[in-house]
Design a protein around this motif. Structure first.
Motif, short mmCIF file in Angstrom:
data_model
loop_
_atom_site.label_atom_id
_atom_site.label_comp_id
_atom_site.label_asym_id
_atom_site.label_seq_id
_atom_site.Cartn_x
_atom_site.Cartn_y
_atom_site.Cartn_z
N MET A 20 21.13 36.34 10.59
CA MET A 20 22.48 37.22 10.84
C MET A 20 22.67 36.82 9.19
O MET A 20 22.76 37.51 8.03
CB MET A 20 23.59 37.52 11.27
CG MET A 20 24.30 38.60 10.71
SD MET A 20 24.98 39.26 11.87
CE MET A 20 26.14 40.23 11.34
N VAL A 24 22.74 38.58 5.08
CA VAL A 24 23.54 38.96 4.52
C VAL A 24 23.64 38.20 3.07
O VAL A 24 23.73 38.81 1.33
CB VAL A 24 24.50 37.96 4.75
CG1 VAL A 24 25.80 38.27 4.36
CG2 VAL A 24 25.21 39.29 6.30
N ASP A 50 21.29 47.00 5.37
CA ASP A 50 22.40 47.29 6.15
C ASP A 50 22.56 47.34 7.59
O ASP A 50 22.97 47.24 8.24
CB ASP A 50 23.97 47.49 5.50
CG ASP A 50 25.15 48.16 5.55
OD1 ASP A 50 25.92 47.18 6.04
OD2 ASP A 50 25.18 48.97 5.84
N ILE A 53 21.07 44.64 9.07
CA ILE A 53 22.42 43.58 9.60
C ILE A 53 23.13 44.02 10.64
O ILE A 53 23.96 42.91 11.52
CB ILE A 53 23.16 43.53 8.24
CG1 ILE A 53 22.38 42.32 7.46
CG2 ILE A 53 23.93 42.56 8.40
CD1 ILE A 53 23.15 42.83 6.20
N ASP A 54 23.65 45.67 10.71
CA ASP A 54 24.75 46.01 11.63
C ASP A 54 23.70 45.93 13.14
O ASP A 54 24.39 45.61 14.14
CB ASP A 54 24.73 47.50 11.24
CG ASP A 54 25.17 47.67 10.37
OD1 ASP A 54 25.51 46.49 9.87
OD2 ASP A 54 24.98 48.86 9.64
N GLU A 57 24.76 42.94 13.86
CA GLU A 57 25.81 42.38 14.55
C GLU A 57 25.68 42.60 15.56
O GLU A 57 26.54 41.90 16.61
CB GLU A 57 26.88 43.16 13.91
CG GLU A 57 28.48 43.66 14.62
CD GLU A 57 29.06 44.13 13.59
OE1 GLU A 57 30.49 43.40 13.54
OE2 GLU A 57 28.47 45.43 13.18
N LYS A 58 25.21 43.88 16.78
CA LYS A 58 25.07 43.98 17.54
C LYS A 58 24.22 43.65 19.23
O LYS A 58 25.29 43.54 20.30
CB LYS A 58 24.38 45.77 17.81
CG LYS A 58 25.42 47.03 16.97
CD LYS A 58 24.72 48.40 17.28
CE LYS A 58 25.60 49.49 16.58
NZ LYS A 58 25.66 49.73 15.08
N ILE A 88 30.89 37.58 13.27
CA ILE A 88 29.69 38.64 12.55
C ILE A 88 30.35 39.79 12.15
O ILE A 88 29.82 40.70 11.58
CB ILE A 88 29.14 38.88 14.09
CG1 ILE A 88 30.08 38.74 15.20
CG2 ILE A 88 28.34 37.49 14.18
CD1 ILE A 88 29.21 40.41 16.39
N THR A 89 31.40 39.72 12.80
CA THR A 89 32.04 40.98 12.13
C THR A 89 32.71 40.85 10.67
O THR A 89 32.51 41.67 9.79
CB THR A 89 33.62 41.26 12.44
OG1 THR A 89 33.62 41.19 14.06
CG2 THR A 89 34.52 41.67 13.00
N GLU A 92 29.40 41.58 9.05
CA GLU A 92 28.82 43.14 8.42
C GLU A 92 29.96 42.95 7.50
O GLU A 92 29.23 44.59 7.06
CB GLU A 92 29.21 43.98 9.81
CG GLU A 92 28.66 44.76 10.17
CD GLU A 92 29.61 46.16 9.44
OE1 GLU A 92 28.95 47.26 9.28
OE2 GLU A 92 31.34 45.49 9.45
N ARG A 93 31.10 43.00 7.42
CA ARG A 93 31.82 43.73 6.57
C ARG A 93 31.92 43.23 4.93
O ARG A 93 31.26 43.72 4.06
CB ARG A 93 32.98 43.58 6.64
CG ARG A 93 33.46 43.91 7.87
CD ARG A 93 35.70 43.95 8.21
NE ARG A 93 35.70 44.18 8.80
CZ ARG A 93 37.15 44.33 9.59
NH1 ARG A 93 37.79 43.03 9.49
NH2 ARG A 93 37.01 44.56 10.98
N ASP A 96 28.66 45.13 3.75
CA ASP A 96 29.04 46.48 3.67
C ASP A 96 29.74 46.91 2.02
O ASP A 96 29.51 47.50 1.54
CB ASP A 96 30.18 46.92 4.28
CG ASP A 96 30.29 47.70 5.88
OD1 ASP A 96 28.48 48.01 6.50
OD2 ASP A 96 30.76 47.77 6.94
#
Length: 232
Positions: A20, A24, A50, A53-54, A57-58, A88-89, A92-93, A96
């Motif tokens: 991940m 990124v 993106d 990557i989401d 995260e899940k 991971i939060t 993910e941002r 974004d």
């Protein structure tokens, strides 16, 4: 569930986090490449990246929750798992923000840039390296590396203020540049936020290793610079 099984599951979690993190980093690099070359297709591909990557995260979130539910981890193990959830939060941002920059790139694709892109790519490279080092610090329990990532945020902040000042002066000299200059300011702000998220990751690594979540910024920032017009 044995400790060896837990260690295996944790290793798989680390592998997915590295994957991940690599995505990124690639997203940041592609974003700046698209911006420099005004490459609309590459900018559009960043949206697809993106989504991937989401999905990571899940997936990692499910792995963490399964480890908690099935393993009844000890306090130290629980700290490692909760740290992964926080990291991971932030990753993910960061992705974004890459998508945000890609959107601006598409909007400006037919415009001649008002200035050469010098400091913005520097910011992006620094942010990408910070993400890489922060994930390495987590996987390898490297406290010193995590602290170095926190220190790197100063350099990104300095570039941000330099860019904003330069763009403000361009606007003063030619008001017709305002719209594009503001777009570049937003791009710089998104990159600055990426570095902030990388710093967050490093701070969670410190928490994972020491059990204490310290805000290293208050130690490493030697002066209290004005945050306007973009306050954190």
């Amino acid at each position: 569930m044995t400790r060896s099984f837990f260690a295996k599951e944790l290793e798989e979690l680390h592998i997915d986090m590295i994957k991940m993190g690599s995505l990124v980093e690639e997203s940041i690099e592609n974003t700046i490449e698209a911006l420099k070359n005004q490459d609309v297709e590459l900018a559009k591909n960043i949206y697809e990246s993106d989504d991937i990557i989401d999905s990571y995260e899940k997936k990692i979130e499910r792995q963490c929750l399964n480890l908690i539910a099935r393993q009844q981890p000890l306090a130290k193990d629980l700290r490692a798992i909760s740290t992964a959830l926080k990291i991971i939060t932030d990753m993910e941002r960061i992705a974004d923000h890459s998508a945000d920059i890609a959107e601006i790139t598409i909007r400006m694709s037919d415009e001649k840039y008002i200035k050469p892109l010098i400091d913005i790519p520097k910011m992006a490279n620094l942010a990408s390296r910070m993400v890489n080092k922060a994930i390495d610090a987590y996987v390898n329990n490297d406290l010193e590396l995590a602290r170095k990532v926190c220190q790197s945020d100063d350099e990104v902040d300095d570039l941000f203020y330099k860019i904003v000042l330069e763009l403000t002066n361009i606007i003063k000299n030619d008001v017709s540049t305002t719209e594009q200059a503001v777009n570049f300011m937003f791009i710089a702000k998104y990159l600055e936020r990426m570095a902030d998220h990388a710093t967050n990751i490093a701070e969670w690594v410190v928490y994972n290793i020491t059990g204490e979540h310290e805000k290293f910024a208050k130690y490493y920032h030697k002066d209290d610079k004005a945050r306007k017009p973009f306050e954190k």
